[in-house]
Write a protein that holds these residues in place. Structure first.
Motif, PDB file in Angstrom:
ATOM      1  N   ALA A   1       0.835  -1.203   0.000  1.00  0.00           N
ATOM      2  CA  ALA A   1       0.000   0.000   0.000  1.00  0.00           C
ATOM      3  C   ALA A   1       0.873   1.257   0.000  1.00  0.00           C
ATOM      4  O   ALA A   1       1.985   1.257   0.532  1.00  0.00           O
ATOM      5  N   ASP A   2       0.346   2.340  -0.573  1.00  0.00           N
ATOM      6  CA  ASP A   2       1.071   3.616  -0.585  1.00  0.00           C
ATOM      7  C   ASP A   2       1.447   4.052   0.826  1.00  0.00           C
ATOM      8  O   ASP A   2       2.510   4.640   1.043  1.00  0.00           O
ATOM      9  N   ALA A   3       0.572   3.781   1.772  1.00  0.00           N
ATOM     10  CA  ALA A   3       0.798   4.210   3.155  1.00  0.00           C
ATOM     11  C   ALA A   3       1.976   3.488   3.810  1.00  0.00           C
ATOM     12  O   ALA A   3       2.518   3.972   4.809  1.00  0.00           O
ATOM     13  N   ASP A   4       2.371   2.335   3.246  1.00  0.00           N
ATOM     14  CA  ASP A   4       3.432   1.522   3.855  1.00  0.00           C
ATOM     15  C   ASP A   4       4.746   1.533   3.086  1.00  0.00           C
ATOM     16  O   ASP A   4       5.797   1.191   3.631  1.00  0.00           O
TER      17      ASP A   4
ATOM     18  N   VAL B   1       7.032   3.596   1.733  1.00  0.00           N
ATOM     19  CA  VAL B   1       8.250   4.339   2.104  1.00  0.00           C
ATOM     20  C   VAL B   1       8.863   3.745   3.368  1.00  0.00           C
ATOM     21  O   VAL B   1      10.095   3.573   3.461  1.00  0.00           O
ATOM     22  N   LYS B   2       8.011   3.382   4.312  1.00  0.00           N
ATOM     23  CA  LYS B   2       8.480   2.736   5.544  1.00  0.00           C
ATOM     24  C   LYS B   2       9.230   1.447   5.221  1.00  0.00           C
ATOM     25  O   LYS B   2      10.304   1.175   5.765  1.00  0.00           O
ATOM     26  N   TYR B   3       8.687   0.643   4.302  1.00  0.00           N
ATOM     27  CA  TYR B   3       9.326  -0.628   3.946  1.00  0.00           C
ATOM     28  C   TYR B   3      10.622  -0.413   3.161  1.00  0.00           C
ATOM     29  O   TYR B   3      11.569  -1.195   3.302  1.00  0.00           O
ATOM     30  N   LEU B   4      10.658   0.631   2.342  1.00  0.00           N
ATOM     31  CA  LEU B   4      11.906   0.949   1.626  1.00  0.00           C
ATOM     32  C   LEU B   4      13.021   1.245   2.628  1.00  0.00           C
ATOM     33  O   LEU B   4      14.169   0.831   2.445  1.00  0.00           O
ATOM     34  N   LYS B   5      12.693   1.954   3.690  1.00  0.00           N
ATOM     35  CA  LYS B   5      13.687   2.285   4.714  1.00  0.00           C
ATOM     36  C   LYS B   5      14.146   1.032   5.459  1.00  0.00           C
ATOM     37  O   LYS B   5      15.339   0.849   5.716  1.00  0.00           O
TER      38      LYS B   5
ATOM     39  N   LYS C   1      13.404  10.625  -2.700  1.00  0.00           N
ATOM     40  CA  LYS C   1      12.945  10.895  -4.068  1.00  0.00           C
ATOM     41  C   LYS C   1      11.715  10.044  -4.393  1.00  0.00           C
ATOM     42  O   LYS C   1      10.747  10.512  -4.995  1.00  0.00           O
ATOM     43  N   LEU C   2      11.755   8.768  -3.973  1.00  0.00           N
ATOM     44  CA  LEU C   2      10.611   7.872  -4.199  1.00  0.00           C
ATOM     45  C   LEU C   2       9.414   8.299  -3.347  1.00  0.00           C
ATOM     46  O   LEU C   2       8.257   8.131  -3.766  1.00  0.00           O
ATOM     47  N   GLU C   3       9.681   8.854  -2.182  1.00  0.00           N
ATOM     48  CA  GLU C   3       8.592   9.343  -1.321  1.00  0.00           C
ATOM     49  C   GLU C   3       7.830  10.473  -2.017  1.00  0.00           C
ATOM     50  O   GLU C   3       6.589  10.526  -1.958  1.00  0.00           O
ATOM     51  N   VAL C   4       8.558  11.355  -2.699  1.00  0.00           N
ATOM     52  CA  VAL C   4       7.920  12.431  -3.471  1.00  0.00           C
ATOM     53  C   VAL C   4       7.066  11.835  -4.587  1.00  0.00           C
ATOM     54  O   VAL C   4       5.949  12.294  -4.858  1.00  0.00           O
ATOM     55  N   ALA C   5       7.588  10.781  -5.235  1.00  0.00           N
ATOM     56  CA  ALA C   5       6.843  10.129  -6.322  1.00  0.00           C
ATOM     57  C   ALA C   5       5.533   9.527  -5.818  1.00  0.00           C
ATOM     58  O   ALA C   5       4.512   9.569  -6.510  1.00  0.00           O
ATOM     59  N   VAL C   6       5.551   8.978  -4.603  1.00  0.00           N
ATOM     60  CA  VAL C   6       4.322   8.414  -4.011  1.00  0.00           C
ATOM     61  C   VAL C   6       3.286   9.516  -3.821  1.00  0.00           C
ATOM     62  O   VAL C   6       2.085   9.321  -4.066  1.00  0.00           O
TER      63      VAL C   6
ATOM     64  N   GLU D   1       3.206  12.574  -5.409  1.00  0.00           N
ATOM     65  CA  GLU D   1       2.836  13.331  -6.608  1.00  0.00           C
ATOM     66  C   GLU D   1       2.344  12.469  -7.771  1.00  0.00           C
ATOM     67  O   GLU D   1       1.527  12.928  -8.575  1.00  0.00           O
ATOM     68  N   GLU D   2       2.867  11.234  -7.886  1.00  0.00           N
ATOM     69  CA  GLU D   2       2.463  10.347  -8.984  1.00  0.00           C
ATOM     70  C   GLU D   2       2.213   8.926  -8.471  1.00  0.00           C
ATOM     71  O   GLU D   2       2.861   7.980  -8.905  1.00  0.00           O
ATOM     72  N   PRO D   3       1.267   8.784  -7.538  1.00  0.00           N
ATOM     73  CA  PRO D   3       1.056   7.462  -6.928  1.00  0.00           C
ATOM     74  C   PRO D   3       0.648   6.386  -7.929  1.00  0.00           C
ATOM     75  O   PRO D   3       0.956   5.208  -7.740  1.00  0.00           O
ATOM     76  N   HIS D   4      -0.007   6.799  -9.025  1.00  0.00           N
ATOM     77  CA  HIS D   4      -0.480   5.832 -10.018  1.00  0.00           C
ATOM     78  C   HIS D   4       0.665   5.126 -10.732  1.00  0.00           C
ATOM     79  O   HIS D   4       0.495   4.025 -11.255  1.00  0.00           O
ATOM     80  N   LEU D   5       1.849   5.734 -10.769  1.00  0.00           N
ATOM     81  CA  LEU D   5       3.010   5.110 -11.427  1.00  0.00           C
ATOM     82  C   LEU D   5       3.647   4.020 -10.575  1.00  0.00           C
ATOM     83  O   LEU D   5       4.381   3.170 -11.095  1.00  0.00           O
ATOM     84  N   ARG D   6       3.407   4.060  -9.254  1.00  0.00           N
ATOM     85  CA  ARG D   6       3.880   3.033  -8.305  1.00  0.00           C
ATOM     86  C   ARG D   6       5.391   2.776  -8.413  1.00  0.00           C
ATOM     87  O   ARG D   6       5.863   1.651  -8.370  1.00  0.00           O
ATOM     88  N   GLN D   7       6.141   3.874  -8.575  1.00  0.00           N
ATOM     89  CA  GLN D   7       7.602   3.747  -8.700  1.00  0.00           C
ATOM     90  C   GLN D   7       8.228   3.184  -7.425  1.00  0.00           C
ATOM     91  O   GLN D   7       9.171   2.397  -7.486  1.00  0.00           O
ATOM     92  N   ALA D   8       7.704   3.608  -6.276  1.00  0.00           N
ATOM     93  CA  ALA D   8       8.269   3.145  -4.999  1.00  0.00           C
ATOM     94  C   ALA D   8       8.051   1.641  -4.829  1.00  0.00           C
ATOM     95  O   ALA D   8       8.959   0.912  -4.411  1.00  0.00           O
ATOM     96  N   GLN D   9       6.855   1.183  -5.167  1.00  0.00           N
ATOM     97  CA  GLN D   9       6.564  -0.257  -5.068  1.00  0.00           C
ATOM     98  C   GLN D   9       7.439  -1.057  -6.021  1.00  0.00           C
ATOM     99  O   GLN D   9       7.915  -2.138  -5.669  1.00  0.00           O
ATOM    100  N   GLN D  10       7.651  -0.511  -7.216  1.00  0.00           N
ATOM    101  CA  GLN D  10       8.505  -1.182  -8.204  1.00  0.00           C
ATOM    102  C   GLN D  10       9.928  -1.326  -7.667  1.00  0.00           C
ATOM    103  O   GLN D  10      10.536  -2.399  -7.756  1.00  0.00           O
ATOM    104  N   SER D  11      10.448  -0.253  -7.084  1.00  0.00           N
ATOM    105  CA  SER D  11      11.808  -0.289  -6.531  1.00  0.00           C
ATOM    106  C   SER D  11      11.892  -1.272  -5.370  1.00  0.00           C
ATOM    107  O   SER D  11      12.863  -2.033  -5.266  1.00  0.00           O
ATOM    108  N   LEU D  12      10.895  -1.255  -4.500  1.00  0.00           N
ATOM    109  CA  LEU D  12      10.873  -2.160  -3.346  1.00  0.00           C
ATOM    110  C   LEU D  12      10.867  -3.617  -3.807  1.00  0.00           C
ATOM    111  O   LEU D  12      11.655  -4.442  -3.321  1.00  0.00           O
TER     112      LEU D  12
END
Length: 421
Positions: free
Chosen positions: A261-264, A266-270, A282-287, A289-300
């Motif tokens: 989930a978006d809410a989790d 960044v915490k899991y990336l850390k 940088k990924l936190e900003v993406a979550v 501003e552009e949550p639909h791209l799911r860049q943070a989830q992809q990186s995780l």
């Protein structure tokens, strides 16, 4: 006094308790030390909840310290009462040995063994297993008072429901481990989950009692990882998320992280990745501003799957995901298909030729023959990634992958696995 590594751990949310924060910071600033984390072989694989302390230990290695990885071949035969309301089921010596082997292989993926501060794998059965009962009672049993042990949360919480002497003695055995590693491996710190505070502080007490001079040893615990809604982390629809590819395939492992989930996220990336603070922010900003791209989830998902299963398995997981998203199953091998669809609805059917209309009705893909004909002529039905539009088509052995199953897709997302008996 502060230490850059400890400050980074705090930023990542990886520090819950410390026995002596200032003292540890001073030692870390002055010298490179040994640190250990233990895991009991209660199963032949760790799951993702187990690895948070191990990944934290890996961060120390990346800063020049030496990790000591203890697999509890002896303590695994006893059972840790921490966090439990009842006695653990004891395992056979053979099963423990098998479990130790499986866990050691997984630890070898996480840590670097070839560098100057290479990780050390140890098994506490090597020093506990040969100890006689008299040696245990005489050399260690006198070190701790019963009142001291009863006051520990992991014991006190069990007094009402009952605790055996076996599990009661667990903390003393773990204390022997810390003392042994302190004496023989230069180990100054034990790292564990928040439920290990009692065991860790007992280890420090054993070290203090076994040495006449004042010694500097420390303990750190890590918070329990939870989801934003407060529920337990680490479960998927199929149960625990294991590191063993046979229990949780790399594709399923990848999907677990990609569905964070978006809410989790960044915490899991850390907590779980070794991405830098700058990369995570940088990924936190993406979550945001552009949550639909799911860049943070992809990186995780990529970081974790690569770490645990390797680049080849990650590439396969991405390939399966893309094929399912596009609906083009021809991109997948038979084994990849089997992996990708093992959790979709399935039915069993006999190995016989059958008209496609009858076949998909019997499989429950279409609700009636009229609906089946409509689905077929509209191009909504695919067999193993190949669209079938002819209502006279005969389903035969050529449609069976490995002569065992067929994947039927109706529309964009509805899949059914037909298993042939």
């Amino acid at each position: 006094m502060t230490n850059a590594l400890m400050e980074d751990l705090k930023w990542r949310g990886l520090v819950y308790q410390q026995t002596d924060e200032e003292g540890l910071a001073a030692v870390l600033n002055e010298e490179k030390i040994g640190l250990y984390c233990g895991v009991d072989p209660t199963a032949d694989s760790m799951h993702i909840g187990h690895i948070v302390p191990m990944l934290t230990l890996r961060r120390f290695q990346m800063h020049g310290h030496r990790p000591i990885l203890l697999v509890g071949g002896a303590t695994g035969m006893i059972g840790d009462p921490s966090g439990r309301t009842e006695e653990r089921q004891l395992q056979t010596t053979e099963q423990i040995a098998k479990n130790v082997e499986g866990i050691q292989k997984q630890l070898q993926r996480i840590f670097d063994f070839e560098v100057e501060n290479g990780a050390r794998l140890v098994n506490n059965n090597d020093w506990i297993g040969s100890m006689t009962m008299i040696e245990f009672l005489r050399d260690y049993g006198k070190l701790l008072g019963v009142n001291y042990m009863l006051a520990k949360d992991n014991v006190a919480s069990r007094l009402e429901s009952g605790i055996s002497f076996t599990e009661f003695s667990y903390m003393l055995i773990q204390g022997i481990d810390f003392n042994h590693l302190f004496d023989n491996y230069g180990c100054r710190v034990q790292i564990g989950g928040s439920d290990q505070w009692g065991n860790i502080t007992t280890g420090l007490e054993v070290i203090r009692k076994m040495h006449e001079e004042e010694v500097k040893a420390f303990g750190i615990t890590i918070p329990l990882v939870t989801k934003a809604d407060g529920t337990k982390f680490g479960k998927s629809a199929g149960g625990a998320v294991w590191l063993d590819a046979e229990k949780t395939s790399p594709y399923e492992f990848y999907q677990f992280w990609i569905n964070t989930a978006d809410a989790d996220v960044v915490k899991y990336l850390k907590i779980f990745t070794f991405l830098s603070r700058e990369e995570i922010e940088k990924l936190e900003v993406a979550v945001q501003e552009e949550p639909h791209l799911r860049q943070a989830q992809q990186s995780l998902a990529e970081e974790m799957t690569r770490l645990i299963h390797g680049q080849e398995a990650l590439d396969q997981a991405i390939r399966i995901s893309k094929a399912l998203f596009s609906g083009d199953l021809k991109l997948l091998s038979v084994e990849e298909m089997k992996d990708a669809f093992k959790d979709v609805p399935s039915v069993e059917m006999a190995k016989e030729e059958k008209n496609i209309v009858d076949f998909i009705v019997e499989a429950g893909v279409s609700s009636s023959k009229r609906q089946a004909r409509e689905d077929i002529t509209n191009g909504a039905i695919s067999f193993n990634g190949e669209r079938v539009t002819d209502t006279a088509y005969e389903v035969s052995a050529t449609d069976r992958l490995q002569d065992a199953f067929t994947i039927i897709r109706r529309g964009k997302k509805k899949y059914t696995m037909v298993k042939f008996v």
